[in-house]
Enzyme design. Structure first.
Site, PDB file in Angstrom:
ATOM      1  N   LYS A   1       0.841  -1.200   0.000  1.00  0.00           N
ATOM      2  CA  LYS A   1       0.000   0.000   0.000  1.00  0.00           C
ATOM      3  C   LYS A   1       0.875   1.248   0.000  1.00  0.00           C
ATOM      4  CE  LYS A   1      -4.023   1.997   2.332  1.00  0.00           C
ATOM      5  NZ  LYS A   1      -5.070   1.810   3.369  1.00  0.00           N
TER       6      LYS A   1
ATOM      7  N   SER B   1      -9.540   2.770   1.614  1.00  0.00           N
ATOM      8  CA  SER B   1      -8.397   3.367   0.944  1.00  0.00           C
ATOM      9  C   SER B   1      -7.433   2.327   0.358  1.00  0.00           C
ATOM     10  CB  SER B   1      -7.632   4.279   1.908  1.00  0.00           C
ATOM     11  OG  SER B   1      -7.120   3.553   3.008  1.00  0.00           O
TER      12      SER B   1
ATOM     13  N   SER C   1     -11.090   0.851   5.589  1.00  0.00           N
ATOM     14  CA  SER C   1     -10.190   0.846   4.438  1.00  0.00           C
ATOM     15  C   SER C   1      -9.648  -0.519   4.044  1.00  0.00           C
ATOM     16  CB  SER C   1      -9.026   1.804   4.677  1.00  0.00           C
ATOM     17  OG  SER C   1      -9.473   3.135   4.625  1.00  0.00           O
TER      18      SER C   1
END
Length: 472
Positions: free
Chosen positions: A81, A156, A180
């Site tokens: 990420k 996210s 997320s």
């Protein structure tokens, strides 16, 4: 063969790699080929390191040939990420302000993945500074949903979820404050697990005592998510909230009988959230699977009074504490981020104290609820994947959503409880859009949640349904 290899489970790949039945170079090359073929359609991976990954894979193969004892994820390729700091690799947080940012050190989760033998492919897309549950930013643009390229992949950890669904990586790391890990998993028909706070320790972390945001695993199956958690979890002296239990707790098989399991089903979290009928229809059918497996299911929900105030207040405080320097560049960051930081800067000590009192009362009400039930089921998201060009859904079931946070309530109200929560594929709408089922357990009952999710997954097979572009 490329498709078969890229959709093999991480547990299978790890076994073949350790046994020398596959080389790390073969596995990495297959995933790089798939990224080349599909990433342009979904925009999931935003920094790609093919030469570096192949070189690392060749080194991994050479070490194995010398009798080296491999780690549990030896040779497994992963993109990380883009909010996780990676030494020597661009880490942008989805912001033009950090477009050329190259950290000097790995953060703890990356340290653990590398020690386990992971081969780094690059970085996955995020909303700017991970704010919001729709992955779009001014630096790289939007990540598209593999099941419908006109829809959002969530966020996210949206790039991570889309990459998993497309077979571009077998495992993914992510983080979750208000959903997320769970929302993008729901949107992309993969698995996202928000572990108990402290289960996956974080370092460095300027707010090391905060429990609202956590890091955790994503995968295409619950068993693979548990495998990744076995590497990420475990104590670390640099984290004051780290749980002392070792990560190896999650490496064992997850098989479990559900006969007699006491299950609560909260389709709208006790009236706290509006839910689109398309989501409710899918999950009503999914919940019936539990009864078919012998569980005792009742519609019920803990009293979530105060969870809204707890989440909103502590989130705003955390944004102000960590991101307020960004206001010097307010014309270069998204308006929602400016708003959330400014909300935090207006908080008073009395308001923070009230949030902590409400947080404590919420914990005890949920604790008492789980004396009557083993597991709570709820929607992950209140809507199916929405139009990729929207900032966020403007209304749900006729109720207006006034901010970019409102539509995420079914996930963030659970964040406020501190309970472990899993998003597992729960079925598809009539438009063939994925819907995730949220499985929530008592305080620190992470393994129970994973076992229940695994059993549901095996009974339904929803996780095996691939997106249309996977064959293209």
């Amino acid at each position: 063969m490329d498709s078969d290899l890229c959709y093999a489970s991480a547990r299978e790949l790890a076994g073949w790699l350790r046994a020398g039945e596959l080389s790390a170079v073969e596995v990495v090359r297959a995933h790089l080929d798939r990224i080349e073929r599909l990433n342009g359609k979904v925009n999931a991976i935003v920094t790609l390191l093919p030469e570096q990954a192949l070189e690392a894979a060749a080194i991994a193969d050479a070490r194995l040939a010398t009798g080296y004892q491999p780690g549990p994820l030896h040779g497994i390729p992963m993109a990380h990420k883009d909010t996780h700091d990676t030494a020597g690799i661009r880490t942008t947080y989805g912001s033009p302000l950090l477009a050329e940012n190259v950290p000097e050190r790995d953060e703890l989760v990356i340290e653990r993945l590398e020690a386990a033998g992971v081969i780094t492919l690059g970085k996955t897309n995020v909303p700017e500074f991970a704010a919001g549950s729709h992955t779009v930013n001014p630096l790289f643009g939007a990540t598209r949903n593999p099941y419908d390229l006109g829809k959002s992949a969530g966020g996210s950890s949206g790039g991570a979820a889309a990459a998993l669904a497309c077979g571009m990586q077998p495992l993914a790391d992510g983080s979750d404050m208000g959903g997320s890990l769970r929302n993008p998993a729901s949107f992309c028909n993969v698995v996202g697990f928000r572990p108990s706070p402290g289960r996956v320790p974080t370092w460095p972390d300027p707010l090391a005592w905060s429990t609202l945001a956590v890091q955790g695993p994503m995968a295409r199956t619950v068993a693979d998510a548990a495998l990744l958690l076995s590497v990420l979890a475990g104590p670390d002296p640099r984290s004051p909230t780290a749980i002392s239990e070792p990560g190896s707790l999650f490496a064992a098989p997850l098989d479990r009988e559900l006969h007699g399991l006491r299950v609560a089903w909260a389709p709208d979290l006790g009236g706290a959230v509006p839910v689109e009928p398309a989501v409710r229809d899918v999950l009503d059918r999914a919940v019936r699977v539990f009864a078919g497996l012998g569980a005792v299911v009742h519609e019920d929900c803990p009293d979530l009074s105060g969870a809204e105030e707890v989440f909103r207040t502590l989130r705003a405080w955390q944004f102000a504490a960590g991101l307020s320097p960004l206001l010097a560049h307010r014309d270069r960051i998204k308006a929602d981020l400016v708003w959330n930081i400014e909300q935090g800067l207006t908080l008073t000590g009395a308001e923070l104290a009230e949030a902590e009192v409400l947080h404590t009362l919420l914990f005890h009400r949920v604790r008492e609820f789980f004396e009557r039930y083993d597991i709570l089921l709820a929607p992950v998201s209140q809507v199916p994947p929405f139009d990729v060009d929207l900032d966020y859904p403007e209304q749900i079931a006729g109720e207006p959503m006034r901010t970019y946070l409102d539509w995420m309530r079914s996930a963030y109200l659970i964040s406020a409880t501190g309970c472990p929560a899993l998003s597992v594929p729960g079925g598809f709408t009539t438009a063939w859009l994925p819907v995730g089922l949220q499985i929530i357990g008592p305080h620190r009952a992470d393994r129970l949640v994973l076992e229940v999710g695994h059993t549901f997954e095996q009974a339904t097979g929803f996780a095996t349904v691939r997106p249309p572009i996977a064959a293209g």
